[in-house]
Write an enzyme that holds these catalytic residues in place. Structure first.
Site, PDB file in Angstrom:
ATOM      1  N   GLU A 108       0.903  -1.298  -0.075  1.00 38.62           N
ATOM      2  CA  GLU A 108      -0.074  -0.019   0.106  1.00 38.62           C
ATOM      3  C   GLU A 108       0.970   1.355   0.130  1.00 38.62           C
ATOM      4  OE1 GLU A 108      -3.506   0.107   2.356  1.00 38.62           O
ATOM      5  OE2 GLU A 108      -2.774   2.129   3.310  1.00 38.62           O
ATOM      6  N   THR A 164      -3.920   4.920  -1.388  1.00 35.64           N
ATOM      7  CA  THR A 164      -4.982   5.392  -0.426  1.00 35.64           C
ATOM      8  C   THR A 164      -5.597   6.747  -1.308  1.00 35.64           C
ATOM      9  OG1 THR A 164      -3.487   6.825   0.736  1.00 35.64           O
ATOM     10  CG2 THR A 164      -3.624   4.681   1.618  1.00 35.64           C
ATOM     11  N   ALA A 187      -7.841  11.927   3.419  1.00 34.42           N
ATOM     12  CA  ALA A 187      -8.986  11.979   4.292  1.00 34.42           C
ATOM     13  C   ALA A 187      -9.964  12.785   3.747  1.00 34.42           C
ATOM     14  CB  ALA A 187      -8.104  12.048   5.540  1.00 34.42           C
ATOM     15  N   HIS A 192      -8.104   3.323  -3.355  1.00 29.62           N
ATOM     16  CA  HIS A 192      -8.851   3.429  -2.214  1.00 29.62           C
ATOM     17  C   HIS A 192      -9.971   4.639  -2.631  1.00 29.62           C
ATOM     18  CE1 HIS A 192      -5.911   1.606   0.661  1.00 29.62           C
ATOM     19  NE2 HIS A 192      -5.828   1.277  -0.389  1.00 29.62           N
ATOM     20  N   GLY A 219     -14.872   5.870   5.142  1.00 30.43           N
ATOM     21  CA  GLY A 219     -14.006   7.105   5.303  1.00 30.43           C
ATOM     22  C   GLY A 219     -14.321   7.562   6.998  1.00 30.43           C
ATOM     23  N   TYR A 251     -11.992  -5.320  10.250  1.00 33.00           N
ATOM     24  CA  TYR A 251     -11.294  -4.716  11.490  1.00 33.00           C
ATOM     25  C   TYR A 251     -11.127  -6.106  12.527  1.00 33.00           C
ATOM     26  CZ  TYR A 251     -12.324  -0.317   9.229  1.00 33.00           C
ATOM     27  OH  TYR A 251     -12.251   0.573   8.299  1.00 33.00           O
ATOM     28  N   LYS A 275     -21.488  -5.921   3.990  1.00 32.93           N
ATOM     29  CA  LYS A 275     -20.386  -5.549   2.964  1.00 32.93           C
ATOM     30  C   LYS A 275     -20.405  -6.658   2.012  1.00 32.93           C
ATOM     31  CE  LYS A 275     -17.606  -2.810   6.032  1.00 32.93           C
ATOM     32  NZ  LYS A 275     -16.139  -2.225   6.304  1.00 32.93           N
TER      33      LYS A 275
HETATM   34  P1  FAD Z   1     -18.212   1.208   7.545  1.00 34.63           P
HETATM   35  O1  FAD Z   1     -17.955  -0.239   7.192  1.00 34.63           O
HETATM   36  O2  FAD Z   1     -19.108   1.941   6.993  1.00 34.63           O
HETATM   37  O3  FAD Z   1     -17.937   1.243   9.133  1.00 34.63           O
HETATM   38  C1  FAD Z   1     -17.832   2.232  10.084  1.00 34.63           C
HETATM   39  C2  FAD Z   1     -18.549   2.199  11.079  1.00 34.63           C
HETATM   40  O4  FAD Z   1     -19.993   2.119  11.137  1.00 34.63           O
HETATM   41  C3  FAD Z   1     -18.255   0.839  12.054  1.00 34.63           C
HETATM   42  O5  FAD Z   1     -18.153   1.439  13.293  1.00 34.63           O
HETATM   43  C4  FAD Z   1     -19.246   0.044  11.684  1.00 34.63           C
HETATM   44  O6  FAD Z   1     -19.489  -0.898  12.737  1.00 34.63           O
HETATM   45  C5  FAD Z   1     -20.518   1.138  11.588  1.00 34.63           C
HETATM   46  N1  FAD Z   1     -21.525   0.716  10.539  1.00 34.63           N
HETATM   47  C6  FAD Z   1     -21.249   0.293   9.216  1.00 34.63           C
HETATM   48  N2  FAD Z   1     -22.359  -0.365   8.674  1.00 34.63           N
HETATM   49  C7  FAD Z   1     -23.431  -0.085   9.510  1.00 34.63           C
HETATM   50  C8  FAD Z   1     -24.905  -0.534   9.389  1.00 34.63           C
HETATM   51  N3  FAD Z   1     -25.166  -0.866   8.310  1.00 34.63           N
HETATM   52  N4  FAD Z   1     -25.436  -0.116  10.616  1.00 34.63           N
HETATM   53  C9  FAD Z   1     -24.835   0.153  11.777  1.00 34.63           C
HETATM   54  N5  FAD Z   1     -23.452   0.404  11.944  1.00 34.63           N
HETATM   55  C10 FAD Z   1     -22.809   0.191  10.825  1.00 34.63           C
HETATM   56  N6  FAD Z   1      -9.495   5.928   5.261  1.00 34.63           N
HETATM   57  C11 FAD Z   1      -9.217   7.061   4.289  1.00 34.63           C
HETATM   58  O7  FAD Z   1      -9.688   8.251   4.418  1.00 34.63           O
HETATM   59  N7  FAD Z   1      -8.274   6.894   3.007  1.00 34.63           N
HETATM   60  C12 FAD Z   1      -7.990   5.597   2.859  1.00 34.63           C
HETATM   61  O8  FAD Z   1      -7.527   5.348   1.623  1.00 34.63           O
HETATM   62  C13 FAD Z   1      -8.377   4.539   3.728  1.00 34.63           C
HETATM   63  N8  FAD Z   1      -7.741   3.304   3.477  1.00 34.63           N
HETATM   64  C14 FAD Z   1      -8.007   2.110   4.371  1.00 34.63           C
HETATM   65  C15 FAD Z   1      -7.831   0.909   4.032  1.00 34.63           C
HETATM   66  C16 FAD Z   1      -8.102  -0.201   5.014  1.00 34.63           C
HETATM   67  C17 FAD Z   1      -7.539  -1.616   4.577  1.00 34.63           C
HETATM   68  C18 FAD Z   1      -8.741   0.154   6.245  1.00 34.63           C
HETATM   69  C19 FAD Z   1      -8.935  -0.958   7.197  1.00 34.63           C
HETATM   70  C20 FAD Z   1      -9.083   1.464   6.452  1.00 34.63           C
HETATM   71  C21 FAD Z   1      -8.792   2.397   5.553  1.00 34.63           C
HETATM   72  N9  FAD Z   1      -9.068   3.820   5.715  1.00 34.63           N
HETATM   73  C22 FAD Z   1      -8.937   4.747   5.087  1.00 34.63           C
HETATM   74  C23 FAD Z   1      -9.932   4.064   7.119  1.00 34.63           C
HETATM   75  C24 FAD Z   1     -11.470   3.953   6.979  1.00 34.63           C
HETATM   76  O9  FAD Z   1     -11.967   5.076   5.974  1.00 34.63           O
HETATM   77  C25 FAD Z   1     -12.074   4.217   8.328  1.00 34.63           C
HETATM   78  O10 FAD Z   1     -11.666   3.031   9.244  1.00 34.63           O
HETATM   79  C26 FAD Z   1     -13.459   4.657   8.467  1.00 34.63           C
HETATM   80  O11 FAD Z   1     -13.752   5.011   9.636  1.00 34.63           O
HETATM   81  C27 FAD Z   1     -14.383   3.318   8.223  1.00 34.63           C
HETATM   82  O12 FAD Z   1     -14.463   2.944   7.107  1.00 34.63           O
HETATM   83  P2  FAD Z   1     -15.524   1.593   6.525  1.00 34.63           P
HETATM   84  O13 FAD Z   1     -15.460   1.640   4.990  1.00 34.63           O
HETATM   85  O14 FAD Z   1     -14.759   0.472   7.232  1.00 34.63           O
HETATM   86  O15 FAD Z   1     -16.829   2.069   7.087  1.00 34.63           O
END
Ligand code: FAD
Length: 301
Positions: A17, A48, A51, A78, A109, A144, A164
């Protein structure tokens, strides 16, 4: 090619990455990193997304396109959706496809400090589903091992993972972790939940104390006592801490591969030196299980 297909072809998928340079720096400051990483012949390189997102000056797409078209390595762009509307997401998805990029990591995000969102995309499933309906891209999602930092009840995280997959995610990349047991736990729970998509383990070699403090505050990863001992012992010796961090990550990777995980995603942090040392250290292990060798240049002595 959709990266998901690689998981069917190979026993282990290995990737790096990188992140785009900040807008104040020219984009070509990342080119030498890509050049050096490409020599290691990873299965793909992910890039990536800044943010908060932003479609103007979308370096993620440009860099992903370079990886794909110049180096012939699959690229994973990403993309975060929380601060964007449908028109913007549509633009980015089309832009990626027109640039020859075939895969997107669809993320919600982080919610920025003032909590403001445009409201069109509320969580990752919204963008996963949107990308599925509006593009031909391979769609990847995050997972996670220790639960997402916002989740009050960590047990619902596995339900979210299933949502997802149902929304269209082809496979998952995990948040970094320093104790493999969290990852194995996630794999077990995913299996029990009937999740079939491969889960790739995200590993970050830690090379300085500031970096680790920042990571822990951002994602809440648990630091095992063995790891804390290393940090405390070598925090004032840059080289020793770097080497100990690399050794720790290698040990994690060897254990993961020996436990037959489907993939390793190295958070290489634009540091080809680290990627090179780690890849050289584990090259023969990867090559011993994959029929297609990783790279002849790293598997020798
Ligand atoms: P989600 O899957 O939407 O989850 C976010 C929160 O909402 C979680 O607590 C989840 O339990 C909750 N949630 C989700 N869906 C529901 C639902 N249907 N009902 C109730 N609760 C729900 N960030 C950046 O800005 N740029 C990047 O390039 C980037 N790359 C990343 C790469 C990886 C491999 C990882 C693991 C993270 C990365 N991140 C990046 C960070 C990421 O954007 C954050 O962790 C963000 O807060 C969550 O994104 P997500 O897509 O997992 O969110």
């Amino acid at each position: 090619m959709k990266i998901r297909e690689l998981f069917d072809e190979k026993k282990l998928v290995y990737s790096f990455e990188i992140f785009p340079p900040k807008p104040v720096y020219p984009i070509d400051t990342v080119f030498s990193t890509i050049e050096e990483l490409s020599i290691l012949k990873p299965d793909y390189i992910s890039v990536t997304y800044g943010a908060g997102g932003g479609i103007i000056n979308n370096r993620t797409a440009e860099i992903s396109s370079l990886i794909k078209n110049k180096y012939n390595i699959e690229a994973l762009a990403h993309l975060t959706c929380i601060s964007s509307n449908e028109e913007q997401m549509q633009y980015i998805l089309k832009d990626l496809e027109s640039k020859g990029v075939s895969n997107v990591l669809a993320l919600r995000g982080d919610i920025i400090d003032n909590g403001e969102t445009l409201g069109e995309f509320k969580n990752s499933q919204d963008i996963i589903g949107y990308a599925k309906r509006n593009s031909n891209l391979g769609i990847v999602a995050a997972c996670y091992p220790e639960g997402h930092i916002e989740s009050k009840d960590k047990s619902i995280d596995i339900d979210i993972l299933k949502l997802k997959e149902e929304a269209g995610a082809d496979y998952f990349i995990s948040q970094l972790f320093f104790d493999n047991n969290y990852f194995y736990n996630l794999l077990n729970k995913a299996e029990q939940k009937g999740i079939k998509s491969p889960i790739q383990a995200g590993i970050m070699p830690v090379i300085n104390k500031k970096q680790i403090e920042r990571i822990v505050s951002l994602c809440g990863a648990t630091l095992p006592s063995k790891f804390i001992k290393i940090i405390n012992k070598y925090e004032h010796n840059k080289e020793a801490l770097r080497d100990a961090g690399i050794a720790y990550a290698q040990e994690q990777i060897v254990d993961l591969i020996s436990s037959e995980v489907r993939g390793i995603h190295l958070y290489s942090m634009n540091n080809p030196y680290i990627a090179k040392i780690i890849t050289k250290g584990i090259g023969s292990i990867i090559n011993s299980i994959n029929e297609i060798p990783l790279s002849t240049s790293i598997s020798g002595n």
